[in-house]
Design an enzyme around this catalytic site. Structure first.
Site, PDB file in Angstrom:
ATOM      1  N   HIS A  14       1.640  -6.734  -2.542  1.00 59.56           N
ATOM      2  CA  HIS A  14       1.046  -6.833  -3.874  1.00 59.56           C
ATOM      3  C   HIS A  14       0.955  -5.478  -4.577  1.00 59.56           C
ATOM      4  O   HIS A  14       0.649  -5.426  -5.763  1.00 59.56           O
ATOM      5  CB  HIS A  14      -0.338  -7.496  -3.795  1.00 59.56           C
ATOM      6  N   ASP A  26       1.987 -10.099   3.083  1.00 58.43           N
ATOM      7  CA  ASP A  26       1.550  -9.073   2.138  1.00 58.43           C
ATOM      8  C   ASP A  26       2.018  -7.696   2.601  1.00 58.43           C
ATOM      9  O   ASP A  26       1.265  -6.723   2.607  1.00 58.43           O
ATOM     10  CB  ASP A  26       0.035  -9.087   1.943  1.00 58.43           C
ATOM     11  N   SER A  53      -4.907  -0.206  -0.773  1.00 60.35           N
ATOM     12  CA  SER A  53      -3.911  -1.194  -0.366  1.00 60.35           C
ATOM     13  C   SER A  53      -2.707  -0.515   0.263  1.00 60.35           C
ATOM     14  O   SER A  53      -2.122   0.397  -0.316  1.00 60.35           O
ATOM     15  CB  SER A  53      -3.463  -2.012  -1.576  1.00 60.35           C
TER      16      SER A  53
END
Length: 772
Positions: free
Chosen positions: A187, A220, A296
């Protein structure tokens, strides 16, 4: 006489008794005093009150005591409760309880002990050059504000989304091989036109252009590749199965753009399965180490220095860290990378002192200055790409035979040199002609391109105001005006492979939608669930693909389909040229059974499909327009997983009481030709533009036209729902809107009904539903 003697004897006995009573009182007072003094001593030591060194300094008047608190705002060292106090800092107890005067008048503690941050101090030093900052740039509008502060009112797990700055998203990555392979989150780079990776070393930092090698939405995870100018320092992906609950870990990342930020915590739990923004993940590691926007893709590191997880998500009611974070296990990340790169570094030592890495240098070549000493001017014998590197990156350089060594040119220029055209000829003759020009210079696209600020992301030619059509990754470049030399992703959205659906652009206003509450549980159905991959060389994984975006059957959807809520799974979108499309699935279908088993949630469909090997024909029970039929779906390889379209983030609710109107609606007098509705400006009615190099786009119902959205007002209902400029509205509450008259009638009917409005939207060859 007798009387007198009796008085004397009585008096003597009375005096003796009085003395004995006084002794008892004195002894009792002494014991109480000792107990009070001893209790006070224990209290001061246990409550962190006045320390012994300070007590002695006060009593002795010593001014040169060493153990004094840090001053001028400098924080004093914090001793880990698990650490023992150094022997030189200990003070002997007094020789008699309560006898303060028995302390020595002066105690020389020596230099203040240096208290380290525990076993992770060396770990951070070891990994400081293995953690990179990832910047993903994408086309889009302004960042959509959240005026009500309802970022995530349900407190559902969501991705620790990258920091969004207009159209630049900042995340973190981990170098997993020293030749430039980097693991980050899917993402972080999803929908990006360009990716830049900033690598730090002991001297400074270098910014590289990155290439997306592989992505997996179910995991992810994304694998990036850069072409380094120097040898990189790779981290070691450890064994996440060996991690236990309550083990200490640290998270390293770039929260809010603050690079190399370290937070500490423990493994709070191991989650078997968890749905995050519509995607089912398995075996996630839960941690209380602080994870925020920008973390992230960063590493979750164990005390032995190995990476045990890739930070990916947080559980939060308001967008801020609430003490619950999640990381993809390193074992999944290793399998994901091994499918592409073949080998990864492994640790040769365990424990806090771990620092040796095997296979860190391919073909036995040393890292840093670990190669053999060579003479200046020695030609490079390498043919694997190292011949283009500066030899001093790996070797110590000694003067040539004449004892003279030419001055070394620094890799980074001390002053930013001017930008140069990409095809400029190097004018240097001092050795720099053998270097890559972008080591010092910034490239511009062509002769006509003007210079741009040094150090800024390169955009040789500004993209047109209207977004260019999406193209396939291997589509031939038709341009002859200089754009044939550009990166196609500068202007176009790139579709990964034949039949792949366009990767949805960032959410409304250009902001990534990970920070918004996931109203629908759209899921890319592929297995094994959680992205368990196969070891390289096994001939591929047994993963199966459906090729549809699914959402739970809510109560309102159930009323529309005449089914109770939870019985079946709603099909929100279907990707062309996938098994789902070949089987005949359409948006609006309800899946009742898969392989003969009833399904109620998208996760159940995912679990069943994960069991199916490639090429297996799976029977799907589907409800469409009140009729139940069976379809045969042939599973495909997981390599098509990136093709699945992303469902809209807003809840999908079928508007009841709005039947489809057959035929052409009667023309209403004074029909407007321009509409400003719910934050959308609509001026044009047109057929969708074909996607270059992508056959099989979903045809538009109702005459092949729709209402094109010219602009979306930031913060409006349309923007919040996920609508974007150039979207084509096909239906409003099941009414085709192929003309201004039909759109006007549909708007009036929807307004009169006072219900939520369901839009059927066409974007880049795909149809999906959005609720307003």
């Amino acid at each position: 006489m007798t009387m007198f003697n009796g008085d004397v004897e009585d008096g003597g006995r009375s005096n003796v008794s009085c003395g004995k009573d006084l002794k008892r009182y004195l002894m009792l007072m002494g014991v109480v005093a000792l107990v009070v003094l001893f209790g006070a001593f224990i209290y001061r030591q246990s409550s962190g009150g006045l320390r012994l060194g300070a007590m002695m300094e006060q009593m002795t008047g010593a001014r040169g005591a060493v153990n004094v608190p840090a001053q001028h705002g400098a924080p004093s060292a914090v001793v880990d409760p698990a650490m023992s106090v150094p022997a030189r800092a200990r003070v002997a107890p007094p020789s008699a309880a309560g006898a303060i005067a028995t302390f020595p008048p002066v105690v020389d503690f020596g230099p203040a002990p240096v208290v380290s941050g525990g076993p992770f101090t060396g770990v951070v030093t070891l990994l400081r050059n293995s953690v990179v900052s990832v910047t993903a740039s994408s086309s889009g509008g302004q960042v959509m504000p959240d005026p009500l502060g309802l970022v995530n009112p349900d407190g559902l797990p969501r991705f620790a989304n990258p920091t969004t700055r207009s159209v630049e998203n900042i995340g973190t990555g981990v170098i997993v091989r020293n030749d430039g392979f980097i693991v980050t989150n899917y993402h972080v780079v999803r929908g990006a036109n360009s990716v830049y990776v900033t690598v730090k070393d002991d001297v400074g930092s270098i910014r590289y252009s990155g290439e997306i090698v592989k992505m997996d939405e179910a995991l992810d995870l994304a694998l990036l590749k850069i072409t380094p100018k120097v040898q990189l320092t790779a981290a070691v992906l450890g064994d996440s199965d060996a991690v236990n609950v309550a083990d200490e870990v640290i998270a390293i990342g770039t929260p809010f753009g603050l690079d190399m930020t370290v937070s500490r915590g423990i493994i709070s739990a191991k989650r078997k399965t968890m749905v995050i923004e519509g995607m089912t993940h398995s075996n996630l590691l839960q941690t209380d180490a602080a994870i925020n926007q920008g973390n992230s893709g960063g590493p979750l590191v164990a005390a032995n220095g190995t990476v045990v997880g890739i930070n990916t998500a947080i559980y939060t009611p308001n967008g801020a860290f609430a003490g619950i974070g999640f990381a993809v296990p390193s074992n999944q990340a290793r399998l994901f990378a091994l499918d592409e790169v073949g080998w990864l570094p492994t640790s040769t030592a365990e424990g806090p002192a771990m620092g040796l890495v095997a296979m860190q240098r391919p073909m036995g070549v040393g890292v840093g200055a670990a190669g053999p000493v060579i003479a200046a001017g020695t030609p490079s014998p390498h043919v694997d790409g190292r011949q283009n590197m500066d030899c001093s990156n790996c070797h110590d350089i000694i003067p040539a035979g004449n004892g003279f060594q030419a001055p070394m040119m620094p890799v980074a220029a001390p002053v930013p040199p001017p930008p140069i055209p990409a095809n400029a000829v190097s004018p240097h003759t001092d050795g720099r002609q053998n270097m890559t020009c972008n080591t010092c210079h910034q490239f511009v696209g062509g002769a006509a391109a003007g210079p741009i600020a040094f150090g800024q992301p390169m955009m040789p030619i500004a993209a047109p105001q209207q977004p260019a059509p999406a193209i396939r990754a291997n589509a031939a470049n038709p341009h002859t005006d200089g754009r044939q030399n550009m990166n196609c992703a500068s202007c176009h959205q790139i579709i990964g492979s034949v039949g792949a659906a366009p990767i949805a652009a960032p959410g409304a206003g250009g902001a990534y939608r990970f920070s918004q509450p996931p109203g629908s549980l759209a899921i890319n159905i592929q297995g094994p669930r959680g992205g368990q991959g196969a070891v390289a060389g096994s001939g591929g994984s047994r993963a199966s693909l459906l090729g549809a975006a699914l959402t739970p059957l809510t109560q309102r959807l159930g009323l529309q389909a005449n089914l109770p809520a939870g019985r079946g799974v709603f099909v929100n979108g279907v990707t062309p040229n996938t098994p789902a499309a070949s089987a005949g699935l359409r948006p609006g279908d309800v899946i009742l059974k898969v392989d003969g088993r009833p399904v109620h949630q998208p996760e159940e469909v995912a679990a069943i499909m994960a069991e199916m090997p490639n090429g297996r024909s799976v029977r799907i029970g589907v409800l469409r327009a009140g009729d139940v039929s069976n379809m045969s779906l042939v599973t495909g390889p997981s390599g098509l997983a990136a093709a699945v379209v992303q469902a809209p983030t807003a809840p999908v609710v079928m508007a009841g009481g709005a039947p489809t109107v057959p035929g052409v609606q009667p023309v209403i007098p004074k029909v407007p030709t321009e509409f400003n509705w719910l934050g959308m400006e609509i001026e044009t009615f047109m057929a969708p533009q074909p996607v270059v190099g992508m056959p099989g786009a979903t045809p538009v119902a109702g005459g092949g036209k729709g209402a094109q959205v010219a602009e979306v007002l930031a913060g409006s209902r349309a923007a919040v729902a996920g609508l974007q400029a150039n979207d084509l509205i096909i239906e409003v509450n099941n009414r085709p809107v192929t003309s201004p008259a039909r759109l006007d009638a549909a708007i009036k009917a929807a307004t009169a009904a006072g219900q939520q409005i369901l839009l059927k939207v066409h974007r880049n060859g795909q149809e999906f539903w959005i609720v307003l």
